[in-house]
Design a protein around this motif. Structure first.
Motif, PDB file in Angstrom:
ATOM      1  N   ALA A  44       0.728  -1.158   0.036  1.00 24.24           N
ATOM      2  CA  ALA A  44      -0.085   0.273   0.260  1.00 24.24           C
ATOM      3  C   ALA A  44       0.694   1.398   0.589  1.00 24.24           C
ATOM      4  O   ALA A  44       0.775   2.296  -0.780  1.00 24.24           O
ATOM      5  CB  ALA A  44      -0.573  -0.267   0.821  1.00 24.24           C
ATOM      6  N   GLU A  45       2.195   1.277   1.149  1.00 30.45           N
ATOM      7  CA  GLU A  45       2.866   2.453   0.861  1.00 30.45           C
ATOM      8  C   GLU A  45       3.322   2.525  -0.810  1.00 30.45           C
ATOM      9  O   GLU A  45       3.324   3.476  -0.857  1.00 30.45           O
ATOM     10  CB  GLU A  45       3.177   2.784   1.806  1.00 30.45           C
ATOM     11  N   ALA A  46       3.721   1.360  -1.227  1.00 29.18           N
ATOM     12  CA  ALA A  46       4.885   1.552  -2.352  1.00 29.18           C
ATOM     13  C   ALA A  46       3.836   2.307  -3.276  1.00 29.18           C
ATOM     14  O   ALA A  46       3.827   3.364  -4.522  1.00 29.18           O
ATOM     15  CB  ALA A  46       5.198   0.496  -2.442  1.00 29.18           C
ATOM     16  N   GLU A  47       2.461   2.005  -3.613  1.00 32.79           N
ATOM     17  CA  GLU A  47       1.695   1.773  -4.203  1.00 32.79           C
ATOM     18  C   GLU A  47       1.324   3.533  -4.236  1.00 32.79           C
ATOM     19  O   GLU A  47       1.482   4.612  -5.100  1.00 32.79           O
ATOM     20  CB  GLU A  47       0.348   1.411  -4.211  1.00 32.79           C
ATOM     21  N   ALA A  48       1.556   4.732  -3.217  1.00 29.65           N
ATOM     22  CA  ALA A  48       0.623   5.376  -2.858  1.00 29.65           C
ATOM     23  C   ALA A  48       1.987   6.616  -3.119  1.00 29.65           C
ATOM     24  O   ALA A  48       2.123   6.994  -4.108  1.00 29.65           O
ATOM     25  CB  ALA A  48       1.108   5.692  -1.107  1.00 29.65           C
ATOM     26  N   LEU A  49       3.188   5.774  -2.753  1.00 33.48           N
ATOM     27  CA  LEU A  49       4.839   6.884  -3.545  1.00 33.48           C
ATOM     28  C   LEU A  49       4.312   6.249  -4.693  1.00 33.48           C
ATOM     29  O   LEU A  49       5.536   7.853  -4.819  1.00 33.48           O
ATOM     30  CB  LEU A  49       6.305   5.935  -2.499  1.00 33.48           C
ATOM     31  N   LEU A  50       4.347   5.440  -4.922  1.00 33.05           N
ATOM     32  CA  LEU A  50       4.478   5.731  -6.433  1.00 33.05           C
ATOM     33  C   LEU A  50       4.270   6.422  -7.576  1.00 33.05           C
ATOM     34  O   LEU A  50       4.209   7.264  -7.786  1.00 33.05           O
ATOM     35  CB  LEU A  50       4.188   3.923  -7.919  1.00 33.05           C
ATOM     36  N   ASP A  51       2.411   6.511  -7.165  1.00 33.36           N
ATOM     37  CA  ASP A  51       1.190   7.157  -7.422  1.00 33.36           C
ATOM     38  C   ASP A  51       2.327   9.363  -7.114  1.00 33.36           C
ATOM     39  O   ASP A  51       1.600   9.686  -8.116  1.00 33.36           O
ATOM     40  CB  ASP A  51       0.114   7.318  -6.993  1.00 33.36           C
ATOM     41  N   ARG A  52       2.127   9.644  -6.306  1.00 33.58           N
ATOM     42  CA  ARG A  52       3.344  10.782  -5.439  1.00 33.58           C
ATOM     43  C   ARG A  52       4.211  10.889  -7.008  1.00 33.58           C
ATOM     44  O   ARG A  52       4.139  12.243  -6.885  1.00 33.58           O
ATOM     45  CB  ARG A  52       3.520  10.965  -4.293  1.00 33.58           C
ATOM     46  N   ALA A  53       5.058   9.867  -6.560  1.00 28.52           N
ATOM     47  CA  ALA A  53       6.209   9.902  -7.704  1.00 28.52           C
ATOM     48  C   ALA A  53       5.590  10.662  -9.807  1.00 28.52           C
ATOM     49  O   ALA A  53       6.280  11.223 -10.091  1.00 28.52           O
ATOM     50  CB  ALA A  53       6.893   9.048  -7.669  1.00 28.52           C
ATOM     51  N   LEU A  54       4.828   9.781  -9.841  1.00 27.85           N
ATOM     52  CA  LEU A  54       3.981   9.762 -11.116  1.00 27.85           C
ATOM     53  C   LEU A  54       3.439  10.960 -11.772  1.00 27.85           C
ATOM     54  O   LEU A  54       3.399  11.391 -12.288  1.00 27.85           O
ATOM     55  CB  LEU A  54       2.978   9.061 -11.341  1.00 27.85           C
ATOM     56  N   ALA A  55       2.738  11.587 -10.125  1.00 26.93           N
ATOM     57  CA  ALA A  55       2.214  13.491 -10.363  1.00 26.93           C
ATOM     58  C   ALA A  55       3.073  14.107 -10.782  1.00 26.93           C
ATOM     59  O   ALA A  55       3.103  15.357 -11.267  1.00 26.93           O
ATOM     60  CB  ALA A  55       1.203  13.284  -9.547  1.00 26.93           C
ATOM     61  N   LEU A  56       4.929  14.096 -10.596  1.00 25.76           N
ATOM     62  CA  LEU A  56       5.900  15.019 -10.666  1.00 25.76           C
ATOM     63  C   LEU A  56       6.254  14.949 -11.975  1.00 25.76           C
ATOM     64  O   LEU A  56       7.214  15.668 -11.923  1.00 25.76           O
ATOM     65  CB  LEU A  56       6.565  14.294  -9.288  1.00 25.76           C
ATOM     66  N   GLY A  57       5.963  13.407 -12.147  1.00 27.87           N
ATOM     67  CA  GLY A  57       6.744  13.802 -13.967  1.00 27.87           C
ATOM     68  C   GLY A  57       6.802  12.097 -13.687  1.00 27.87           C
ATOM     69  O   GLY A  57       7.311  11.442 -13.720  1.00 27.87           O
ATOM     70  N   PRO A  58       7.772  12.404 -15.728  1.00 34.06           N
ATOM     71  CA  PRO A  58       8.352  10.918 -16.136  1.00 34.06           C
ATOM     72  C   PRO A  58       9.408   9.895 -15.091  1.00 34.06           C
ATOM     73  O   PRO A  58      10.324  10.790 -14.216  1.00 34.06           O
ATOM     74  CB  PRO A  58       9.140  11.426 -17.247  1.00 34.06           C
ATOM     75  N   LEU A  59       9.407   9.182 -15.232  1.00 36.09           N
ATOM     76  CA  LEU A  59      10.411   8.235 -14.503  1.00 36.09           C
ATOM     77  C   LEU A  59      11.734   7.740 -14.933  1.00 36.09           C
ATOM     78  O   LEU A  59      11.213   7.689 -16.173  1.00 36.09           O
ATOM     79  CB  LEU A  59      10.006   6.843 -13.304  1.00 36.09           C
ATOM     80  N   PRO A  60      12.800   7.287 -14.438  1.00 36.55           N
ATOM     81  CA  PRO A  60      13.695   6.986 -15.773  1.00 36.55           C
ATOM     82  C   PRO A  60      13.131   5.235 -15.832  1.00 36.55           C
ATOM     83  O   PRO A  60      12.439   5.152 -15.128  1.00 36.55           O
ATOM     84  CB  PRO A  60      15.706   7.113 -14.628  1.00 36.55           C
ATOM     85  N   ASP A  61      14.309   5.210 -16.959  1.00 33.84           N
ATOM     86  CA  ASP A  61      13.990   3.451 -17.004  1.00 33.84           C
ATOM     87  C   ASP A  61      14.061   2.471 -16.222  1.00 33.84           C
ATOM     88  O   ASP A  61      13.119   1.742 -15.754  1.00 33.84           O
ATOM     89  CB  ASP A  61      14.111   2.752 -17.946  1.00 33.84           C
ATOM     90  N   ASP A  62      14.512   2.922 -14.913  1.00 37.21           N
ATOM     91  CA  ASP A  62      14.523   1.688 -14.351  1.00 37.21           C
ATOM     92  C   ASP A  62      13.570   1.715 -13.126  1.00 37.21           C
ATOM     93  O   ASP A  62      13.083   0.638 -12.585  1.00 37.21           O
ATOM     94  CB  ASP A  62      16.258   1.885 -13.068  1.00 37.21           C
ATOM     95  N   ALA A  63      13.043   2.750 -13.470  1.00 36.50           N
ATOM     96  CA  ALA A  63      12.006   3.376 -12.132  1.00 36.50           C
ATOM     97  C   ALA A  63      10.744   3.045 -12.555  1.00 36.50           C
ATOM     98  O   ALA A  63       9.834   2.476 -12.265  1.00 36.50           O
ATOM     99  CB  ALA A  63      12.092   4.490 -11.512  1.00 36.50           C
ATOM    100  N   GLN A  64      10.779   2.504 -13.907  1.00 36.31           N
ATOM    101  CA  GLN A  64       9.336   2.332 -14.452  1.00 36.31           C
ATOM    102  C   GLN A  64       9.610   0.810 -14.428  1.00 36.31           C
ATOM    103  O   GLN A  64       8.274   0.003 -14.637  1.00 36.31           O
ATOM    104  CB  GLN A  64       9.673   2.476 -16.107  1.00 36.31           C
ATOM    105  N   VAL A  65      10.606   0.036 -14.087  1.00 38.24           N
ATOM    106  CA  VAL A  65      10.310  -1.572 -14.284  1.00 38.24           C
ATOM    107  C   VAL A  65       9.901  -1.225 -12.578  1.00 38.24           C
ATOM    108  O   VAL A  65       8.794  -2.691 -12.319  1.00 38.24           O
ATOM    109  CB  VAL A  65      11.888  -2.441 -13.715  1.00 38.24           C
TER     110      VAL A  65
END
Length: 571
Positions: A169-190
């Protein structure tokens, strides 16, 4: 004399010429020549920062670490607005495994500094990975947050840490916050793909995997994730097309074969894909993980003798040994030619419900298939070769929606209630005790279905009672060792399974598990103390594959006989 001749720069040499000469000397590994050339150049251009950094690099490769550090620190002091002295010092600290000092320098100077993002990001990954203590890693990442769009890179690392700590649940929330700020590098896309899939956000996962696949067509992992998402979405044609491409391009990728085995492929397509794998089999003797996945496919296609011969090539101590050894022992229970159904039971996934009856039946057993489409690694026809030896009716069930039967099953109606009503229509006319059974996810489904039916008993072979942690089967995921929680998500609306067992004392639950496999022991212990729960530790089993161990030693038949013969669970 030779050193001087190599080091002296032409009188008319310009600074670019000197830099090119120094780079060539450093690249050649000739420390004497590079040192002399740097000294000559520094005498001519004493204020040139690039030459100072070359000097520090020369000192480092010469083993003069303290002098190199002093050189870089001096450059930082004399050029405070230039990021490169600190970056060179950071490289020196990391090379010396001085992780704490590197982390402090990175947080204070490099991360907030003016170096390009693509220069700083690799250091973020290196330092994060180098900090072994997870609490300390979290503290380090927290110090990097600056309320800027670049926080998305840190949030992605935090999400990876949460996955490792099994906090989806925390991972999902952190990911959504990250995606809201802009594109992620490829390693983070995995990582984003993994989180989306474990959070059952399959539409998003498929769209992202297809985008990454288009931009990075040589990355097999993105294709595997696209296949997985299409599988869970029921996009059969798209899934088969992806598998076609993947097994053509990467036939030796064992993870791709693993993914193929986990997909519900129409039998005609499955035969075609398997033929492609079989053509590559002769070149795969050294790839034991691939060989094991090939064995699984062989069993599904009725090539049991070939499967048994291939298993002989997989070493018990090798990377696939923990899976191969129990399966090899189970298959040794019968001759290869006896591992087939003589009663018409098939492995075709289109056959969602298959019913086999016999006049001398003492009970009706319901098999709820696991992720491989059968009982453990045994497909339906092999399972029926065992069940034919028992005086029981058998109903073989497959969930083509791939939800561990939490949403019912298509063959019996649109929802869970329809599934239970359909099973009652099948079983009640026999007037016999009903016992459900299954392995791993199928084991949990067996317990749940028995409770819904008010059945006589359920037999779970290493079912993960606490669905907050996925089973300990092998997986293809980049989440630093955390297990995926897909089936836990599907069952999230249920009461705790333990509580449901407690509330229905008339249904006896047999939990079979490896006595020496800690994760399954922990799951079984959740049922301890319930009067209707019977814990069956399997001696000598130190893996998740209790069902294969029990088939091998004969206790599989014994536990079925015991469940049928037992009286009512309520005292």
């Amino acid at each position: 004399m030779s050193e001087t001749r190599h080091a002296v720069l032409p009188a008319a040499a310009e600074l670019p010429d000197a830099i090119a000469a120094i780079e060539a000397a450093l690249k050649s590994g000739d420390t004497a020549a590079s040192g002399a050339t740097i000294a000559e150049a520094r005498a001519r251009w004493p204020k040139e920062l690039r030459l100072v950094l070359f000097e520090g690099a020369h000192l480092a490769v010469s083993g003069q670490t303290a002098a190199a550090e002093a050189c870089f620190r001096g450059a930082m002091a004399s050029h405070p607005s230039n990021p490169w002295p600190a970056i060179r010092l950071l490289e020196l600290l990391l090379a010396g495994r001085r992780t704490n000092e590197a982390a402090s320098l990175f947080a204070a100077t490099v991360w907030p500094g003016p170096a390009p993002t693509q220069t700083r990001l690799p250091f973020l990954s290196r330092i994060t990975s180098a900090i072994g203590d997870l609490a300390e890693r979290r503290r380090f990442l927290d110090t990097l947050m600056r309320d800027t769009p670049e926080d998305r890179f840190v949030l992605a690392k935090r999400a990876a840490l949460s996955i490792r700590q099994r906090d989806r649940a925390e991972a999902e929330a952190l990911l959504d916050r990250a995606l809201a700020l802009g594109p992620l590098p490829d390693d983070a896309q995995v990582l984003a793909l993994e989180i989306m899939i474990t959070a059952t956000r399959f539409e998003e996962a498929l769209a992202l995997a297809k985008d990454l696949r288009a931009r990075l067509p040589d990355r097999a992992d993105f294709v595997r994730r696209a296949i997985q998402a299409a599988h869970f979405l029921g996009r059969e044609e798209e899934m088969v097309a992806l598998l076609d491409e993947a097994l053509e391009r990467w036939p030796g990728d064992w993870l791709m074969v693993f993914r193929y085995n986990r997909c519900t492929v129409p039998m005609a397509d499955d035969r075609r894909l398997f033929a492609r794998l079989a053509a590559h089999r002769p070149s795969m003797d050294a790839n034991e993980r691939w060989l094991f996945q090939y064995v699984v496919a062989c069993l599904r296609h009725g090539r049991t003798a070939e499967a048994m011969a291939t298993l002989a090539l997989v070493q018990d101590t090798g990377p696939a040994g923990s899976m191969a050894a129990p399966l090899r022992a189970a298959l040794a229970r019968l001759p290869a030619e006896a591992w087939r159904s003589t009663r018409g039971v098939v492995n075709d996934p289109a056959q969602q419900v298959q019913v086999v009856t016999r006049p001398d039946a003492r009970a009706t057993l319901l098999l709820l298939a696991g992720v491989q489409g059968g009982l453990g690694y045994l497909p339906m026809d092999h399972t029926d070769a065992l069940m034919a030896r028992l005086p029981v009716n058998v109903v073989y069930l497959r969930d083509l929606d791939h939800r561990g039967f939490t949403g019912g099953m298509r063959g019996l109606g649109p929802g869970p209630e329809d599934m239970i009503a359909g099973l009652r229509r099948i079983t009640e006319p026999f007037g016999l005790p009903v016992v459900t059974f299954g392995s791993s996810i199928g084991g949990v489904a067996a317990i749940r279905t028995a409770l819904d039916l008010g059945a006589h008993a359920a037999i779970s072979f290493a079912g993960p009672i606490h669905l907050g942690a996925m089973t300990q089967e092998e997986e293809d995921r980049p989440g630093e060792g955390a297990r995926s929680t897909i089936f836990g998500q599907f069952a999230a609306a249920d009461l705790s399974l333990v509580e449901r067992v407690r509330q229905q004392p008339d249904v006896r639950v047999y939990q079979c598990y490896g006595a020496d496999f800690a994760p399954d022991v922990a799951d079984a212990e959740l049922l301890r103390g319930l009067p209707n729960a019977v814990l069956i530790p399997v001696p000598g089993c130190a893996d998740h594959f209790a069902i294969e161990h029990m088939i091998a030693d004969g206790s599989f038949f014994a536990i079925i006989e015991r469940a049928i013969a037992a009286g009512p669970a309520r005292p």
